[in-house]
Design an enzyme around this catalytic site. Structure first.
Site, PDB file in Angstrom:
ATOM      1  N   GLU A 190      88.749  51.397 106.778  1.00 23.47           N
ATOM      2  CA  GLU A 190      89.460  50.175 106.792  1.00 23.47           C
ATOM      3  C   GLU A 190      88.824  49.252 107.255  1.00 23.47           C
ATOM      4  OE1 GLU A 190      92.283  50.843 104.842  1.00 23.47           O
ATOM      5  OE2 GLU A 190      92.408  53.231 105.079  1.00 23.47           O
ATOM      6  N   LYS A 205     101.164  59.307 111.074  1.00 24.48           N
ATOM      7  CA  LYS A 205     101.913  61.492 110.203  1.00 24.48           C
ATOM      8  C   LYS A 205     101.974  62.344 111.307  1.00 24.48           C
ATOM      9  CE  LYS A 205      97.076  59.533 107.729  1.00 24.48           C
ATOM     10  NZ  LYS A 205      96.263  60.052 107.521  1.00 24.48           N
TER      11      LYS A 205
HETATM   12  N1  HSE Z   1      92.360  56.398 106.500  1.00 23.54           N
HETATM   13  C1  HSE Z   1      92.725  57.296 106.859  1.00 23.54           C
HETATM   14  C2  HSE Z   1      92.176  58.550 106.949  1.00 23.54           C
HETATM   15  C3  HSE Z   1      93.216  57.909 105.034  1.00 23.54           C
HETATM   16  O1  HSE Z   1      90.766  58.453 107.256  1.00 23.54           O
HETATM   17  O2  HSE Z   1      92.133  59.141 106.652  1.00 23.54           O
HETATM   18  C4  HSE Z   1      94.910  57.940 104.994  1.00 23.54           C
HETATM   19  O3  HSE Z   1      95.786  57.916 105.483  1.00 23.54           O
END
Ligand code: HSE
Length: 435
Positions: A190, A205
């Site tokens: 990101e 998560k």
């Molecule tokens: N940046 C996250 C990953 C995307 O690389 O898994 C999904 O949450």
């Protein structure tokens, strides 16, 4: 279809949002049939109409008035991400009795109790299969399929970008700095990469998965979180030398009760060494995998794409179909439906490649005769291997591996080979799959 047309509001037009919108438009008839009612994408809420938007989507769908869209909708799909304004929009929709589909892991990890409570107030469901490990079905297996079991441990690689970085260090021998640069150049990180590399995305998560696996709300603040930035080259080199690979793991674990106490659960994220023969060691590149240890079911592994606009939209659309079915039936979604009614194909139409072992005479013209049989059936040969036979009526064993062709043609070929004068016997025929 007698039900009225369902109105769908989409919030957000990033890579997952734009792909979801495209699919809702292009596959409308197919999805409507699966739902049992037609639906219409009534609008896509964005923060700024002049910002970057997908030019292929009908421009009249775009609006900055998310509140109006939510008021008019039956179902709301939230793909904005982040806490606000997503939280306000979602809670408002749910309180109004509108099912919400979301992929927002950070929001759920921080506020899932309030969000589910808003749903209970409004009699609406939150669908969030895409919020952990994107395309991998893991929420519903934990929530439904395994609800009668007792889960002891969930061990997952749930962040694709850090797995890509660690995998590149392991397989290409580059440094952490080089791998971070490479991941950034390829768009795996990101704009603010800290959510990925400091472990916050994985921790969000893990919070969600732990709640489902252990039927216990684990606050995000209780998740011990370490990222990959503190790893040293020496640690990574030593891991490889000693038969391990380093993976950023999200772990949610049941700790058996001490006398007089209840069982406990611990949730944590950190880079750890995994033996090279563990299934998680084979998860390469940006892929995700979740290993579930259940009391009765034993060990289960879920593997696939944990990020990506197209892949994540698959999960969002499935949640959408289930939410819409629930509304149409006024009851929990019925998971099985035979509405597509596809034609049933005979096996003769299926294509595969074959591995054929023949015993043949070893004399001039044999290969020509055999290859003429394949050519006559328009089957291309991929590999040939001949070996002399010691104690046999035949002179040689000949293995032919074909390219893909229909079963019908391959069956005919084998029948003709059995009749060919150079062939003493057809010894074995087996299909080759997964190549
Ligand atoms: N940046 C996250 C990953 C995307 O690389 O898994 C999904 O949450």
């Amino acid at each position: 279809m007698t039900h009225r047309t369902l109105k769908v509001a989409l919030l957000g037009a990033g890579s997952v949002g734009a792909q979801t919108a495209r699919q809702l438009i292009e596959r409308r008839a197919e999805l409507a049939q699966r739902i049992g009612a037609d639906f219409e994408l009534i609008g896509i809420a964005v923060r700024n109409l002049h910002g970057h938007r997908d030019v292929e989507l009908p421009q009249q769908l775009f609006t900055t008035d998310a509140d109006r869209l939510i008021d008019e909708a039956d179902i709301v799909i939230e793909l904005i991400g982040g806490i606000e304004p997503a939280r306000t929009y979602i809670e408002r929709a749910l309180s109004d009795g509108k099912d919400v589909i979301t992929a927002n892991k950070a929001l759920l990890a921080a506020h899932q109790v309030d969000i589910f409570e808003a749903g209970r107030r409004g009699g609406a469901e939150t669908w969030y299969e895409a919020a952990a490990a994107a395309a991998i079905p893991i929420i519903r297996p934990l929530q439904d399929s395994l609800v009668g079991d007792r889960i002891n441990r969930v061990l997952g690689i749930v962040n694709g970008s850090t797995n890509y970085i660690l995998d590149r260090i392991d397989t290409a021998g580059i440094t952490l700095e080089e791998a971070l640069d490479e991941a950034s150049r390829l768009g795996y990180l990101e704009a603010d990469p800290s959510a990925d590399v400091e472990g916050h995305d994985a921790a969000a998560k893990a919070t969600i998965l732990a709640g489902l696996a252990f039927h216990t709300h684990v606050p995000r603040s209780a998740v011990h979180t370490e990222g990959i930035t503190q790893l040293t080259t020496e640690q990574l080199v030593a891991a490889k030398r000693d038969g391990y690979v380093v993976k950023l793991l999200a772990i949610a674990e049941r700790l058996p009760a001490k006398p007089g106490e209840r069982d406990a659960v611990n949730v944590r994220v950190y880079p750890a060494m995994v033996p090279t023969d563990h299934p998680l060691a084979a998860v390469h590149g940006g892929k995700n995998a979740i290993f579930v240890e259940a009391l009765d079911a034993g060990d289960l592994m879920f593997y696939g794409a944990g990020a990506g606009g197209v892949e994540t939209s698959s999960t969002v659309l499935s949640d959408f179909v289930l939410a819409a079915k629930r509304i149409v039936r006024g009851a929990p979604a019925e998971f099985v439906s035979f509405d597509a009614n596809l034609r049933i194909a005979d096996i003769s139409e299926v294509e595969s490649s074959w591995h054929i072992t023949l015993h043949v005479a070893d004399e001039p013209g044999v290969l020509e005769q055999i290859s003429a049989v394949f050519a006559g059936n328009e089957i291309s040969v991929r590999a040939l291997h001949q070996e002399q036979l010691a104690d046999s009526a035949a002179d040689a064993s000949l293995v032919v591996v074909t390219h893909r062709a229909t079963e019908g043609r391959l069956q005919r070929t084998v029948e003709q080979l059995a009749e060919a004068s150079a062939v003493r016997a057809v010894i074995g025929v087996m299909r080759v799959e997964g190549d």
